[in-house]
Design an enzyme around this catalytic site. Structure first.
Site, short mmCIF file in Angstrom:
data_model
loop_
_atom_site.label_atom_id
_atom_site.label_comp_id
_atom_site.label_asym_id
_atom_site.label_seq_id
_atom_site.Cartn_x
_atom_site.Cartn_y
_atom_site.Cartn_z
N ILE A 265 -12.97 32.65 24.74
CA ILE A 265 -13.30 34.03 24.36
C ILE A 265 -13.95 34.02 22.97
O ILE A 265 -14.94 34.72 22.73
CB ILE A 265 -12.06 34.95 24.36
N ARG B 285 1.23 37.28 32.51
CA ARG B 285 0.95 37.36 31.06
C ARG B 285 2.24 37.22 30.24
O ARG B 285 2.24 36.67 29.16
CB ARG B 285 0.25 38.68 30.74
N ARG C 297 -13.54 46.33 35.18
CA ARG C 297 -13.28 45.69 36.48
C ARG C 297 -13.24 46.74 37.59
O ARG C 297 -13.86 46.60 38.65
CB ARG C 297 -11.94 44.94 36.42
N HIS D 245 -1.24 46.26 29.85
CA HIS D 245 -2.20 45.31 30.42
C HIS D 245 -1.42 44.33 31.29
O HIS D 245 -1.28 43.16 30.98
CB HIS D 245 -2.91 44.58 29.28
N1 APR Z 1 -4.74 29.94 14.66
C1 APR Z 1 -6.00 29.91 15.11
N2 APR Z 1 -6.35 29.54 16.36
C2 APR Z 1 -5.37 29.17 17.18
C3 APR Z 1 -4.00 29.20 16.77
C4 APR Z 1 -3.71 29.60 15.45
N3 APR Z 1 -2.47 29.65 14.99
N4 APR Z 1 -3.26 28.77 17.83
C5 APR Z 1 -4.11 28.51 18.85
N5 APR Z 1 -5.39 28.74 18.46
C6 APR Z 1 -6.62 28.55 19.21
C7 APR Z 1 -6.58 27.34 20.15
O1 APR Z 1 -6.69 26.11 19.45
C8 APR Z 1 -7.77 27.62 21.06
O2 APR Z 1 -8.97 27.01 20.59
O3 APR Z 1 -6.91 29.62 20.09
C9 APR Z 1 -7.93 29.15 21.00
C10 APR Z 1 -7.75 29.83 22.36
O4 APR Z 1 -8.83 29.46 23.14
P1 APR Z 1 -8.72 29.17 24.72
O5 APR Z 1 -7.61 28.19 24.96
O6 APR Z 1 -10.07 28.82 25.21
O7 APR Z 1 -8.22 30.58 25.30
P2 APR Z 1 -9.09 31.88 25.64
O8 APR Z 1 -9.53 31.84 27.05
O9 APR Z 1 -10.12 32.07 24.58
O10 APR Z 1 -7.94 33.00 25.57
C11 APR Z 1 -7.23 33.28 24.38
O11 APR Z 1 -6.82 35.57 25.05
O12 APR Z 1 -7.03 36.71 27.09
C12 APR Z 1 -6.17 36.06 26.20
O13 APR Z 1 -4.49 35.20 27.69
C13 APR Z 1 -5.54 34.84 26.82
O14 APR Z 1 -3.86 34.61 25.13
C14 APR Z 1 -5.10 34.08 25.61
C15 APR Z 1 -6.20 34.39 24.58
#
Ligand code: APR
Length: 313
Positions: free
Chosen positions: A15, A92, A155, A179
């Site tokens: 995201i 979730r 959606r 949500h």
């Molecule tokens: N500080 C900064 N970044 C962090 C931290 C932190 N303390 N902890 C985790 N992250 C980072 C991870 O390293 C990772 O790169 O958050 C990022 C999340 O990216 P993805 O794993 O690709 O997840 P994404 O699909 O972007 O979703 C993130 O949004 O929709 C919600 O359920 C989903 O909770 C999830 C969030």
């Protein structure tokens, strides 16, 4: 001297990357993507790729990758995606244990470096994570919102447009509540260019579309093995744009309620006007008794997750 807006993105994952791409393609400002120390180079690499992309496509805006909160100093908007996404079979709520310490870490840093930012939380379980960010920072509640309603309504809009055989541009839908899989698609407020959808789509078809909207996130998790990112990013950017350009758009967002719809001290998805002051107004629409019952069920679920968060103080 005029300066560019600074938009902080916490989490440089799926995201986060799409958020940065949209922010610079719309020239909303400079994007700063922050991730944990072990992923700093990943964040820097993604930022560089996005800047090179902007040179090819021809739009201005810097993208920075970092793991230092100093780089977020004075950010105008903060969009929080930090945390783990769902895997197939998870709901979730299963993410509370992992994402709660993460949102607390993020809240503590944000309070220190950019207390004035308009904050949009995306991390799940959304309604509890945005509540915890607000509780921990004690920020102005109008400056802390959760992104869910724009996505869930989008959606529903797509499914309605496909079923009615019309352009998505002419469909307006509204999804309220938490949500989660008991979110409330408000059929009484859904129209196709002003015509109630109930006049254009058969009841049994509408029932199927409501069900599909409620489990819309899970459908994608089951197909991809991780959660959605294009539509969630676009939804948050619509909210950020409404704030930065003082658009006063009516967008369904998770807002802090102080008695609206009969609920207090909870973040719940409701229609809100978003402008230069953040949440400028929460709009209370009339709900049918069936919709009111669904909202009660959804809010009870939000409340039970917030209770878990409160117990782990
Ligand atoms: N500080 C900064 N970044 C962090 C931290 C932190 N303390 N902890 C985790 N992250 C980072 C991870 O390293 C990772 O790169 O958050 C990022 C999340 O990216 P993805 O794993 O690709 O997840 P994404 O699909 O972007 O979703 C993130 O949004 O929709 C919600 O359920 C989903 O909770 C999830 C969030």
């Amino acid at each position: 001297m005029a300066t560019r807006n600074k938009i902080g993105i916490i989490g440089a994952g799926n995201i986060g990357g799409e958020l940065a791409r949209l922010i610079i393609s719309k020239e909303l400002g400079d994007a700063v993507m922050l991730d944990i120390a072990s992923k700093e180079n990943f964040a820097k690499g993604k930022a560089l790729d996005l800047e090179q992309n902007s040179a090819i496509l021809g739009y201005d805006g810097n993208v920075t990758g970092t793991s230092s909160w100093k780089d977020l100093e004075g950010a105008d908007v903060l969009i929080i995606t930090a945390g783990i996404p769902r895997k197939p079979g998870q709901n979730r709520e299963d993410l509370v244990a992992t994402n709660l310490p993460i949102i607390r870490d993020v809240a503590d840093h944000a309070k220190e470096v950019c207390p004035q930012a308009f904050v949009i939380v995306i991390s799940n379980p959304l309604d509890a994570m945005v509540y915890e960010f607000f509780r921990r920072t004690q920020s102005d509640n109008n400056k802390v919102v959760g992104m869910a309603g724009v996505l869930d309504s989008g959606r529903f809009q797509l499914f309605l447009a496909r079923a009615a055989g019309v352009s998505v541009k002419d469909v307006r839908a509204m999804v309220l509540g938490g949500h989660g899989d008991d979110m409330v698609p408000v059929l009484s407020q859904c129209t196709i260019h002003g015509i109630p959808v109930t006049q254009l789509v058969a009841k049994d078809v509408l029932d199927t579309l409501v069900k599909r909207t409620r489990t819309g996130g899970g459908e994608i998790v089951n197909l991809m093995g991780t959660s959605a990112y294009y539509a969630p990013a676009s939804s948050a950017v619509a909210m950020a744009e409404a704030y930065l350009h003082d658009l006063k758009r009516i967008l369904p967002c998770a807002c802090y309620l102080k008695g609206e719809y009969g609920y207090k001290d909870l973040y719940v998805g409701v229609p809100a006007s978003i402008g230069g002051n953040g949440v400028e107004k929460i709009i209370e629409i009339e709900l049918s008794s069936e919709e009111r019952t669904m909202l009660e069920k959804s809010v009870a679920n939000v409340s039970s997750i917030v209770d878990i968060v409160k117990k782990s103080l």
